[in-house]
Design a protein around this motif. Structure first.
Motif, PDB file in Angstrom:
ATOM      1  N   MET A   1       0.828  -1.208   0.000  1.00  0.00           N
ATOM      2  CA  MET A   1       0.000   0.000   0.000  1.00  0.00           C
ATOM      3  C   MET A   1       0.864   1.260   0.000  1.00  0.00           C
ATOM      4  O   MET A   1       0.464   2.291  -0.543  1.00  0.00           O
ATOM      5  CB  MET A   1      -0.917  -0.012   1.223  1.00  0.00           C
ATOM      6  CG  MET A   1      -1.934   1.121   1.248  1.00  0.00           C
ATOM      7  SD  MET A   1      -3.107   1.011  -0.111  1.00  0.00           S
ATOM      8  CE  MET A   1      -4.040   2.503   0.136  1.00  0.00           C
ATOM      9  N   SER A   2       2.049   1.201   0.594  1.00  0.00           N
ATOM     10  CA  SER A   2       2.871   2.410   0.742  1.00  0.00           C
ATOM     11  C   SER A   2       3.243   3.004  -0.608  1.00  0.00           C
ATOM     12  O   SER A   2       3.200   4.224  -0.793  1.00  0.00           O
ATOM     13  CB  SER A   2       4.133   2.100   1.546  1.00  0.00           C
ATOM     14  OG  SER A   2       4.952   1.185   0.842  1.00  0.00           O
ATOM     15  N   GLY A   3       3.606   2.137  -1.568  1.00  0.00           N
ATOM     16  CA  GLY A   3       3.949   2.645  -2.896  1.00  0.00           C
ATOM     17  C   GLY A   3       2.720   3.072  -3.677  1.00  0.00           C
ATOM     18  O   GLY A   3       2.731   4.082  -4.386  1.00  0.00           O
ATOM     19  N   ALA A   4       1.639   2.316  -3.534  1.00  0.00           N
ATOM     20  CA  ALA A   4       0.402   2.629  -4.264  1.00  0.00           C
ATOM     21  C   ALA A   4      -0.177   3.966  -3.825  1.00  0.00           C
ATOM     22  O   ALA A   4      -0.835   4.661  -4.612  1.00  0.00           O
ATOM     23  CB  ALA A   4      -0.617   1.515  -4.051  1.00  0.00           C
ATOM     24  N   MET A   5       0.055   4.363  -2.571  1.00  0.00           N
ATOM     25  CA  MET A   5      -0.505   5.614  -2.054  1.00  0.00           C
ATOM     26  C   MET A   5      -0.091   6.813  -2.897  1.00  0.00           C
ATOM     27  O   MET A   5      -0.877   7.746  -3.094  1.00  0.00           O
ATOM     28  CB  MET A   5      -0.064   5.834  -0.603  1.00  0.00           C
ATOM     29  CG  MET A   5      -0.798   4.979   0.413  1.00  0.00           C
ATOM     30  SD  MET A   5      -0.464   5.508   2.104  1.00  0.00           S
ATOM     31  CE  MET A   5       1.249   5.037   2.306  1.00  0.00           C
ATOM     32  N   ILE A   6       1.149   6.787  -3.377  1.00  0.00           N
ATOM     33  CA  ILE A   6       1.654   7.911  -4.177  1.00  0.00           C
ATOM     34  C   ILE A   6       0.767   8.124  -5.391  1.00  0.00           C
ATOM     35  O   ILE A   6       0.405   9.253  -5.741  1.00  0.00           O
ATOM     36  CB  ILE A   6       3.109   7.632  -4.628  1.00  0.00           C
ATOM     37  CG1 ILE A   6       4.023   7.414  -3.416  1.00  0.00           C
ATOM     38  CG2 ILE A   6       3.627   8.770  -5.495  1.00  0.00           C
ATOM     39  CD1 ILE A   6       5.417   6.943  -3.785  1.00  0.00           C
ATOM     40  N   PHE A   7       0.379   7.021  -6.037  1.00  0.00           N
ATOM     41  CA  PHE A   7      -0.366   7.092  -7.293  1.00  0.00           C
ATOM     42  C   PHE A   7      -1.870   7.212  -7.060  1.00  0.00           C
ATOM     43  O   PHE A   7      -2.577   7.830  -7.851  1.00  0.00           O
ATOM     44  CB  PHE A   7      -0.041   5.862  -8.135  1.00  0.00           C
ATOM     45  CG  PHE A   7       1.430   5.686  -8.384  1.00  0.00           C
ATOM     46  CD1 PHE A   7       2.076   6.440  -9.349  1.00  0.00           C
ATOM     47  CD2 PHE A   7       2.182   4.808  -7.616  1.00  0.00           C
ATOM     48  CE1 PHE A   7       3.434   6.307  -9.570  1.00  0.00           C
ATOM     49  CE2 PHE A   7       3.539   4.655  -7.833  1.00  0.00           C
ATOM     50  CZ  PHE A   7       4.173   5.413  -8.806  1.00  0.00           C
ATOM     51  N   ILE A   8      -2.374   6.602  -5.972  1.00  0.00           N
ATOM     52  CA  ILE A   8      -3.800   6.715  -5.649  1.00  0.00           C
ATOM     53  C   ILE A   8      -4.155   8.177  -5.371  1.00  0.00           C
ATOM     54  O   ILE A   8      -5.172   8.693  -5.849  1.00  0.00           O
ATOM     55  CB  ILE A   8      -4.147   5.845  -4.419  1.00  0.00           C
ATOM     56  CG1 ILE A   8      -4.050   4.353  -4.770  1.00  0.00           C
ATOM     57  CG2 ILE A   8      -5.544   6.169  -3.905  1.00  0.00           C
ATOM     58  CD1 ILE A   8      -4.167   3.430  -3.572  1.00  0.00           C
TER      59      ILE A   8
ATOM     60  N   LEU B   1      -7.919   5.645   4.397  1.00  0.00           N
ATOM     61  CA  LEU B   1      -7.793   4.524   3.467  1.00  0.00           C
ATOM     62  C   LEU B   1      -6.710   3.554   3.924  1.00  0.00           C
ATOM     63  O   LEU B   1      -6.873   2.332   3.854  1.00  0.00           O
ATOM     64  CB  LEU B   1      -7.475   5.046   2.061  1.00  0.00           C
ATOM     65  CG  LEU B   1      -7.286   4.001   0.963  1.00  0.00           C
ATOM     66  CD1 LEU B   1      -8.573   3.237   0.712  1.00  0.00           C
ATOM     67  CD2 LEU B   1      -6.784   4.650  -0.316  1.00  0.00           C
ATOM     68  N   THR B   2      -5.608   4.085   4.422  1.00  0.00           N
ATOM     69  CA  THR B   2      -4.489   3.255   4.872  1.00  0.00           C
ATOM     70  C   THR B   2      -4.853   2.460   6.117  1.00  0.00           C
ATOM     71  O   THR B   2      -4.576   1.261   6.220  1.00  0.00           O
ATOM     72  CB  THR B   2      -3.261   4.140   5.169  1.00  0.00           C
ATOM     73  OG1 THR B   2      -2.923   4.869   3.992  1.00  0.00           O
ATOM     74  CG2 THR B   2      -2.077   3.283   5.589  1.00  0.00           C
ATOM     75  N   GLY B   3      -5.511   3.115   7.067  1.00  0.00           N
ATOM     76  CA  GLY B   3      -5.774   2.469   8.351  1.00  0.00           C
ATOM     77  C   GLY B   3      -7.040   1.649   8.424  1.00  0.00           C
ATOM     78  O   GLY B   3      -7.180   0.807   9.314  1.00  0.00           O
TER      79      GLY B   3
ATOM     80  N   GLU C   1       4.350   1.068  11.856  1.00  0.00           N
ATOM     81  CA  GLU C   1       3.479   1.477  10.747  1.00  0.00           C
ATOM     82  C   GLU C   1       3.984   2.754  10.087  1.00  0.00           C
ATOM     83  O   GLU C   1       3.910   2.909   8.865  1.00  0.00           O
ATOM     84  CB  GLU C   1       2.039   1.700  11.241  1.00  0.00           C
ATOM     85  CG  GLU C   1       1.168   0.497  11.082  1.00  0.00           C
ATOM     86  CD  GLU C   1       1.668  -0.636  11.949  1.00  0.00           C
ATOM     87  OE1 GLU C   1       1.931  -1.721  11.403  1.00  0.00           O
ATOM     88  OE2 GLU C   1       1.817  -0.452  13.153  1.00  0.00           O
ATOM     89  N   ALA C   2       4.483   3.670  10.914  1.00  0.00           N
ATOM     90  CA  ALA C   2       4.994   4.929  10.371  1.00  0.00           C
ATOM     91  C   ALA C   2       6.121   4.675   9.376  1.00  0.00           C
ATOM     92  O   ALA C   2       6.234   5.350   8.352  1.00  0.00           O
ATOM     93  CB  ALA C   2       5.486   5.822  11.511  1.00  0.00           C
ATOM     94  N   VAL C   3       6.944   3.678   9.667  1.00  0.00           N
ATOM     95  CA  VAL C   3       8.090   3.380   8.805  1.00  0.00           C
ATOM     96  C   VAL C   3       7.688   2.536   7.595  1.00  0.00           C
ATOM     97  O   VAL C   3       8.048   2.856   6.456  1.00  0.00           O
ATOM     98  CB  VAL C   3       9.194   2.671   9.614  1.00  0.00           C
ATOM     99  CG1 VAL C   3      10.315   2.193   8.686  1.00  0.00           C
ATOM    100  CG2 VAL C   3       9.755   3.607  10.667  1.00  0.00           C
ATOM    101  N   VAL C   4       6.926   1.477   7.812  1.00  0.00           N
ATOM    102  CA  VAL C   4       6.598   0.563   6.716  1.00  0.00           C
ATOM    103  C   VAL C   4       5.607   1.184   5.735  1.00  0.00           C
ATOM    104  O   VAL C   4       5.776   1.079   4.512  1.00  0.00           O
ATOM    105  CB  VAL C   4       6.048  -0.767   7.275  1.00  0.00           C
ATOM    106  CG1 VAL C   4       5.501  -1.636   6.149  1.00  0.00           C
ATOM    107  CG2 VAL C   4       7.150  -1.518   8.019  1.00  0.00           C
ATOM    108  N   LEU C   5       4.572   1.844   6.251  1.00  0.00           N
ATOM    109  CA  LEU C   5       3.540   2.396   5.372  1.00  0.00           C
ATOM    110  C   LEU C   5       3.910   3.757   4.788  1.00  0.00           C
ATOM    111  O   LEU C   5       3.544   4.077   3.656  1.00  0.00           O
ATOM    112  CB  LEU C   5       2.208   2.511   6.123  1.00  0.00           C
ATOM    113  CG  LEU C   5       1.503   1.193   6.449  1.00  0.00           C
ATOM    114  CD1 LEU C   5       0.263   1.461   7.297  1.00  0.00           C
ATOM    115  CD2 LEU C   5       1.113   0.454   5.179  1.00  0.00           C
TER     116      LEU C   5
END
Length: 465
Positions: A1-8, A22-24, A254-258
């Motif tokens: 999800m972390s990479g997809a967030m940039i494009f979403i 959306l993330t949580g 979560e702060a680091v991974v997401l």
């Protein structure tokens, strides 16, 4: 999800608050899945509960891969979250119940390893799919998650059912066959079966294939015994398990991974491709160090590893706070702050992965007595997902309020409290059977190390209020 967030965010034109939700939301919905999984696994068995988890997650992944709008994407994330809740509760319990004391730590941490491999593959797929058109790329990033869920839903039928669950159903003959399959010798299988029968309240000398299970092992009164009127040992078990899950997340994972792309961007990395490559490094570090943890869990022990892990996290979080604070307040890029931030991020992930990450789930599957294990593990998993959601849905707001560097200093302070808790409250469970651990807590020992415990039939009042 972390990479997809940039494009979403770019495609659907959503703001930071919507992105946080959306993330949580996945982990918030996972609380529902975790709550349902405990009772479900007691009713239909551990194996079929895993199948349900896979099918729910598959539906969610398909919806996310198709999502034409923010609302549709939210629905897919919610459904996937329920599947995640089922899986994250049942996988460690199944691993613990089917493994021998000698290898239980290693096997119980395998779900965490698989999660890390999934995160790594997700980061890699993000980098690959980022080259696709905007509207297709992020949907592929999310939809492809359904493939392993589909594979596992078929593969699980090749695995045996939990022998401890079979004993709880009175199916001793089937339990013995499973134990023969997963034990080194027939003698070990007989010994393990005897321990399980004793903790289930069944006469150890009973040789019937099918027996009537004592009422105290049934569903009646389990909620009351665990939550409404817990005995002092059960209260201590529940407190320890819940605090473990809380500390696993409020120390910042979560702060680091997401949000690692945002961390690296704040440190000075601006290119999208470089941001995604840096996140691949996070996933690779997490996977490699969980492999280290799996190798040492049953050699070094849970307690020593989790204390070492938390100490490393404190140092790394402080370093990350310094690097990001300097980068944030500088008018020009500081190379040393960028390097410090990246190194500290990887060091934090490494420290988390050798201890607090996998060991939380090992303890969660070990601590509770047999009749309370599914429900207790379910509550632990629910708390875990709730804390995950809390950090996922609030991190952007936190760092906007106290700066991104300040947020990691906050996590470092919480990690100090976590280290003190682990030092004073966590016993060493390495090499002990689940039944020995149960006896240890039932007798109210204050020692931090479980010495050799003589397994005896549990008296009626040992674990009931």
């Amino acid at each position: 999800m972390s990479g997809a967030m940039i494009f979403i965010q770019e495609d659907l034109k959503i703001n930071d608050t919507q992105l946080q939700i959306l993330t949580g939301i996945l982990n918030l919905c996972a609380v529902v899945g975790s709550a349902a999984a405990g009772r479900t696994s007691d009713w239909i068995g551990r194996r079929y509960t895993i199948v349900i988890a896979c099918l729910i997650f598959l539906v969610g992944a398909i919806l996310m891969g198709y999502a034409p709008s923010y609302a549709f994407l939210m629905a897919g994330r919610c459904i996937s979250g329920v599947g995640v809740g089922f899986a994250i509760m049942i996988a460690p319990v199944y691993s613990a119940e089917i493994s021998s004391p000698r290898h239980r730590g290693r096997l119980s941490s395998l779900p965490e390893l698989c999660i890390s491999i999934g995160i790594l593959l997700g980061y890699i797929s993000n980098y690959v799919f980022a080259k696709l058109p905007l509207k297709l790329g992020w949907r592929m990033m999310l939809g492809v998650a359904g493939v392993p869920a589909l594979a596992l839903s078929f593969g699980i039928f090749k695995m045996p059912e939990s022998p401890r669950w079979l004993v709880m159903q009175g199916r001793l003959g089937e339990a013995k066959k499973v134990l023969v399959q997963v034990s080194n010798t027939a003698e070990e299988a007989e010994f393990r079966l005897g321990e399980i029968k004793l903790t289930a309240g069944i006469d150890e000398s009973c040789t019937d294939d099918i027996v009537k299970v004592p009422k105290k092992i049934g569903d009646d009164g389990v909620w009351k015994e665990l939550l409404l009127r817990p005995s002092p040992p059960v209260r201590r078990l529940l407190f320890t398990a819940i605090c473990l899950h809380i500390f696993q997340h409020i120390t910042g994972i979560e702060a680091v991974v997401l949000y690692s792309p945002r961390i690296f961007k704040k440190a000075g990395v601006t290119s999208k491709n470089k941001l995604l490559l840096a996140t691949v490094g996070v996933g690779l570090t997490k996977t490699l160090f969980i492999l280290v943890a799996i190798f040492y869990l049953d050699k070094v022990g849970r307690r020593r590893l989790i204390l070492t892990s938390t100490a490393g996290m404190i140092i790394a979080l402080a370093g990350l706070g310094i690097g990001l604070t300097m980068a944030d307040h500088s008018k020009e890029q500081l190379l040393w702050a960028l390097i410090l931030s990246i190194v500290a991020t990887y060091a934090y992930v490494a420290a988390f992965s050798i201890g607090l990450g996998p060991i939380t789930w090992v303890y969660n599957s070990e601590l509770f007595p047999l009749k309370l294990r599914a429900l207790g593990a379910s509550i632990g998993a629910g708390v875990n997902r709730l804390m995950n959601a809390a950090i996922s849905m609030s991190f952007i707001s936190i760092y906007k309020a106290i700066t991104i560097g300040g947020s990691f200093f906050m996590f470092a302070g919480i990690a100090v409290v976590a280290w003190l808790f682990f030092f004073f409250f966590l016993p060493e469970t390495k090499g002990k059977s689940l039944e020995e651990i149960e006896m240890f807590f039932a007798r109210g020992s204050n020692s931090r190390k479980i010495e050799d415990v003589e397994i005896q039939p549990i008296k009626k009042d040992d674990l009931s209020g």
